[in-house]
Design an enzyme around this catalytic site. Structure first.
Site, PDB file in Angstrom:
ATOM      1  N   ASN A   7       0.881  -1.166   0.000  1.00  0.00           N
ATOM      2  CA  ASN A   7       0.000   0.000   0.000  1.00  0.00           C
ATOM      3  C   ASN A   7       0.920   1.218   0.000  1.00  0.00           C
ATOM      4  O   ASN A   7       1.425   1.640   1.042  1.00  0.00           O
ATOM      5  CB  ASN A   7      -0.869  -0.052   1.261  1.00  0.00           C
ATOM      6  N   HIS A 179     -12.912   2.775   1.037  1.00  0.00           N
ATOM      7  CA  HIS A 179     -12.889   1.704   2.053  1.00  0.00           C
ATOM      8  C   HIS A 179     -13.621   0.458   1.559  1.00  0.00           C
ATOM      9  O   HIS A 179     -14.110  -0.342   2.366  1.00  0.00           O
ATOM     10  CB  HIS A 179     -13.583   2.137   3.374  1.00  0.00           C
ATOM     11  N   LEU A 206     -14.902   2.950  11.191  1.00  0.00           N
ATOM     12  CA  LEU A 206     -14.569   4.177  11.922  1.00  0.00           C
ATOM     13  C   LEU A 206     -13.098   4.164  12.313  1.00  0.00           C
ATOM     14  O   LEU A 206     -12.704   3.493  13.277  1.00  0.00           O
ATOM     15  CB  LEU A 206     -15.445   4.298  13.185  1.00  0.00           C
ATOM     16  N   ARG A 238     -10.934  15.415   8.820  1.00  0.00           N
ATOM     17  CA  ARG A 238     -11.819  15.793   7.700  1.00  0.00           C
ATOM     18  C   ARG A 238     -13.216  16.170   8.207  1.00  0.00           C
ATOM     19  O   ARG A 238     -13.748  15.502   9.092  1.00  0.00           O
ATOM     20  CB  ARG A 238     -11.960  14.628   6.716  1.00  0.00           C
ATOM     21  N   ILE A 329     -11.537   2.996  15.723  1.00  0.00           N
ATOM     22  CA  ILE A 329     -12.560   3.457  16.669  1.00  0.00           C
ATOM     23  C   ILE A 329     -13.658   2.397  16.815  1.00  0.00           C
ATOM     24  O   ILE A 329     -14.066   2.045  17.930  1.00  0.00           O
ATOM     25  CB  ILE A 329     -13.168   4.797  16.189  1.00  0.00           C
ATOM     26  N   GLY A 330     -14.134   1.880  15.694  1.00  0.00           N
ATOM     27  CA  GLY A 330     -15.239   0.911  15.716  1.00  0.00           C
ATOM     28  C   GLY A 330     -14.907  -0.345  16.504  1.00  0.00           C
ATOM     29  O   GLY A 330     -15.749  -0.895  17.219  1.00  0.00           O
ATOM     30  N   ASN A 332     -12.456  -0.568  18.884  1.00  0.00           N
ATOM     31  CA  ASN A 332     -11.911  -0.351  20.229  1.00  0.00           C
ATOM     32  C   ASN A 332     -12.714   0.534  21.161  1.00  0.00           C
ATOM     33  O   ASN A 332     -12.486   0.501  22.365  1.00  0.00           O
ATOM     34  CB  ASN A 332     -10.496   0.246  20.118  1.00  0.00           C
ATOM     35  N   GLU A 382      -8.298  -5.815   5.484  1.00  0.00           N
ATOM     36  CA  GLU A 382      -8.237  -5.479   4.057  1.00  0.00           C
ATOM     37  C   GLU A 382      -7.116  -6.244   3.360  1.00  0.00           C
ATOM     38  O   GLU A 382      -7.268  -6.661   2.212  1.00  0.00           O
ATOM     39  CB  GLU A 382      -8.009  -3.966   3.903  1.00  0.00           C
TER      40      GLU A 382
HETATM   41  P1  ADP Z   1      -6.579   4.399   9.803  1.00  0.00           P
HETATM   42  O1  ADP Z   1      -7.821   4.959   9.205  1.00  0.00           O
HETATM   43  O2  ADP Z   1      -5.397   5.347   9.729  1.00  0.00           O
HETATM   44  O3  ADP Z   1      -6.255   2.962   9.400  1.00  0.00           O
HETATM   45  P2  ADP Z   1      -7.336   3.252  12.364  1.00  0.00           P
HETATM   46  O4  ADP Z   1      -8.376   2.367  11.801  1.00  0.00           O
HETATM   47  O5  ADP Z   1      -6.133   2.632  12.977  1.00  0.00           O
HETATM   48  O6  ADP Z   1      -6.868   4.375  11.375  1.00  0.00           O
HETATM   49  O7  ADP Z   1      -8.047   4.162  13.487  1.00  0.00           O
HETATM   50  C1  ADP Z   1      -7.382   5.170  14.156  1.00  0.00           C
HETATM   51  C2  ADP Z   1      -8.344   5.837  15.129  1.00  0.00           C
HETATM   52  O8  ADP Z   1      -8.799   4.858  16.081  1.00  0.00           O
HETATM   53  C3  ADP Z   1      -7.725   6.978  15.934  1.00  0.00           C
HETATM   54  O9  ADP Z   1      -8.610   8.099  15.970  1.00  0.00           O
HETATM   55  C4  ADP Z   1      -7.626   6.388  17.331  1.00  0.00           C
HETATM   56  O10 ADP Z   1      -7.759   7.380  18.300  1.00  0.00           O
HETATM   57  C5  ADP Z   1      -8.837   5.478  17.352  1.00  0.00           C
HETATM   58  N1  ADP Z   1      -8.779   4.510  18.439  1.00  0.00           N
HETATM   59  C6  ADP Z   1      -7.954   3.448  18.597  1.00  0.00           C
HETATM   60  N2  ADP Z   1      -8.186   2.833  19.790  1.00  0.00           N
HETATM   61  C7  ADP Z   1      -9.184   3.540  20.392  1.00  0.00           C
HETATM   62  C8  ADP Z   1      -9.890   3.425  21.635  1.00  0.00           C
HETATM   63  N3  ADP Z   1      -9.609   2.467  22.515  1.00  0.00           N
HETATM   64  N4  ADP Z   1     -10.849   4.333  21.899  1.00  0.00           N
HETATM   65  C9  ADP Z   1     -11.139   5.317  21.044  1.00  0.00           C
HETATM   66  N5  ADP Z   1     -10.531   5.480  19.856  1.00  0.00           N
HETATM   67  C10 ADP Z   1      -9.560   4.607  19.536  1.00  0.00           C
END
Ligand code: ADP
Length: 397
Positions: A7, A179, A206, A238, A329-330, A332, A382
């Site tokens: 990537n 995505h 997310l 964004r 986010i989704g 975690n 992915e």
């Molecule tokens: P990308 O889109 O760069 O692949 P990721 O899917 O890794 O990013 O997501 C990154 C986001 O996930 C960041 O905003 C990070 O703060 C959030 N994140 C990771 N763990 C947690 C958590 N435990 N609680 C809230 N947000 C989280």
């Protein structure tokens, strides 16, 4: 069959080496700050993590370095790069040309090049990745896997913008969605769990970039990102959906050029812009718990926007069998999942707070038994989709 997944971004690249037949991840990593200084973070299996800081002037040197590390004495996972049988590339924009993954030919490269105006930062870097691999591993087939391809099943009523139609036919102005590989993987996992024909699924991806997708019978019917990944949800930096009138208004008030307004909406807005703290949601959640008012508003706005899409997509499909949460986010944040689902009980969406708060790896259900709509956390993968597509397209070679 060993597949190298690449990537390539403008100043970074992510890679994985996967056995596509067994899904075994051999190694993965990230090269950052190419052309600036250079950092390579390499992982072998789940445990061994190595960091190298050394000058990496170009993408070619970055890929050469990765190949050396994969075959080097101390860090080696394969004896020779000849063991790599195919290369899968993540390509951001496939426009209307590509409805599925494809083996790279000169014509495919030409089409990805034609799409540069639609993805000016990403597609050139993706093409560079392909060309370097062709140079370094001339006998190995390359496969292009597109972020937009899964959404090519959207029909005109869902992908057109309400502007003069000629701009679609002449300038390719439409919603493409992104995505796609993640929405495909997560919805496909969910179809397997639901084991139901005619499924109606909403995937909430997310992460730093975020999008929602309505998937009916395994096909994307609508998604929140648009012509570019700027539309839709509130993201790390964004703005997502915004009144188009904001753009000329701000350009005039702040004397901004079109590049500057794009920079403002892409890099200075979203979670970072509202909170003024960070684009990293973890920090904003922490500040909100410490009483920071703008962080609280940021979280409410973020969740309200997701809710709006959930409800509109449920309406579009005439119901929803499952809602899935994925990405950083989704996967975690139990807080965000709770806030999104809270208040949607009238639609048969009932979150089980205990299940939601348990941290576990893998796919899991977090809805109450009585919930008409199932709610799942499905970790996205992915790279595995790219590896499988690459394997399927090249195995007969
Ligand atoms: P990308 O889109 O760069 O692949 P990721 O899917 O890794 O990013 O997501 C990154 C986001 O996930 C960041 O905003 C990070 O703060 C959030 N994140 C990771 N763990 C947690 C958590 N435990 N609680 C809230 N947000 C989280």
């Amino acid at each position: 069959m060993l597949v190298f997944i690449l990537n390539a971004g403008t100043s970074s690249l992510k890679y994985q080496l996967i056995n596509a037949k067994t899904s075994e991840l051999k190694a993965s990593g990230l090269v950052e700050r190419i052309g600036i200084d250079g950092i390579l973070k390499h992982e072998v299996g789940e445990n061994k993590k190595l960091t190298f800081e050394l000058p990496i002037p170009t993408h070619k040197e970055a890929i050469e370095l990765v190949l050396r590390i994969l075959t080097n004495d101390e860090t080696k996972v394969i004896n020779s790069i000849k063991e790599i049988q195919a290369i899968g590339h993540r390509i951001v924009h496939g426009g209307e040309f590509f409805k599925e993954s494809t083996i790279v030919t000169p014509d495919v490269i030409d089409k990805i090049e034609q799409l540069i105006p639609l993805a000016p930062l990403h597609n050139p870097a993706n093409i560079m990745g392909i060309k370097i691999c062709q140079e370094l591993m001339p006998k190995v087939p390359n496969v292009a896997v597109f972020d937009t391809a899964f959404h090519q099943t959207m029909t005109k009523e869902n992908f057109l913008y309400a502007v003069p139609y000629a701009d679609y036919t002449e300038h390719h102005l439409r919603k493409y969605g992104f995505h796609g590989t993640s929405h495909y993987y997560v919805s496909n996992e969910t179809v397997k769990i639901l084991n139901k024909k005619d499924s109606k699924i909403i995937v909430c991806h997310l992460g730093n970039g975020s999008s929602v997708c309505a998937v009916r019978d395994g096909k994307s019917i609508s998604t929140s990102m648009g012509l570019t990944p700027l539309e839709g949800l509130i993201m790390g930096t964004r703005a997502g959906d915004i009144d188009a009138g904001v753009i000329p208004y701000l350009m005039e008030k702040k004397n901004l050029s079109s590049n500057q307004i794009l920079d403002y909406l892409n890099k200075k807005s979203g979670i970072l812009g509202i909170s003024g703290i960070s684009s990293d949601l973890r920090e904003v959640i922490k500040a909100s718990k410490d009483g920071d008012l703008r962080s609280k508003i940021t979280i409410e706005m973020l969740c309200n926007r997701i809710k709006k899409y959930l409800c509109s997509y449920a309406g579009l499909m005439g119901g929803v069998d499952a809602i899935c949460f994925t990405a950083g986010i989704g996967e975690n944040s139990d807080l965000i999942r709770e806030k999104v689902c809270n208040g949607l009980e009238f639609m048969g969406i009932e979150l089980d707070n205990d299940k939601n708060s348990i941290r576990e790896k893998g796919n899991r259900e977090i809805s109450k038994k009585s919930s008409r709509t199932k709610i799942y956390v499905i970790p996205t993968n992915e790279e595995l989709v790219i590896a499988k597509d690459t394997y399927n397209l090249t195995k007969s070679n």
